[in-house]
Design a protein around this motif. Structure first.
Motif: not given
Length: 193
Positions: A142-145, A151-154, A178-180, A186-193
């Protein structure tokens, strides 16, 4: 006399930065950079060769990069999830290299960088350090997302609006990385749900 006043102001800021005062490391660096205004006190401070917005971008990017590396090291120690560990390894490597590049640019431009992460990132690190197992992995992801979104916006903002060519080039080069990272986390996050 004017020169003496500027030296005293810089000394006070440096003393405040060393003592901590009410400022965190990023705020202290931003204050020191503001004091390096080349239009008034170059002789006392050596001057800063970028506009205030570019200096603030640099300190914010430095804090974020340091936090990514430190959080990555923590994840390498605490996580048992192979995907999280792979991502954390990439954070330490990629953000470590970006930090080194940004530090070199900052030195060339006489921009003072914070020596530690800011209070917000310290709190996040402290909160994460208290978690274990799947709770740690979820909180880290969650913190990384959220961190990579900001950071991407910055980077995109500096790439578009930055005035200093070197910092603008750094942001333009760093944004796709940063985009990659964001896509991967996000893929890791989705796999954890």
């Amino acid at each position: 006399m004017k020169k003496l006043m500027y030296v005293m102001a810089i000394s006070a800021l440096a003393f405040q930065a060393c003592n901590g005062g009410n400022k965190d490391a990023k705020e202290s660096a931003d204050s020191l950079n503001m004091a390096k205004d080349t239009t008034t006190n170059t002789a006392a401070t050596g001057g800063i060769t970028v506009e205030e917005a570019d200096a603030k971008f640099t300190t914010q990017a430095a804090v974020g990069g340091m936090a990514e590396v430190e959080l990555g090291k923590m994840a390498l120690e605490k996580s048992s999830n192979p995907q999280v560990k792979e991502f954390a390894t990439m954070m330490v490597k990629d953000h470590g290299m970006a930090n080194t590049e940004l530090t070199a640019i900052a030195k060339q431009k006489n921009i003072t960088l914070p020596s530690t992460v800011d209070d917000e990132h310290k709190k996040k690190m402290d909160d994460l350090s208290k978690k274990t197992g799947a709770d740690f992995d979820k909180a880290y992801v969650d913190a990384m997302v959220s961190g990579h979104k900001s950071t991407l916006k910055l980077m995109e903002d500096e790439s578009r609006d930055g005035k200093d060519a070197d910092l603008k080039a750094f942001a333009t080069k760093t944004a796709p990385i940063v985009q990659s990272h964001l896509v991967m986390i996000n893929k890791i996050n989705d796999s954890m749900k």
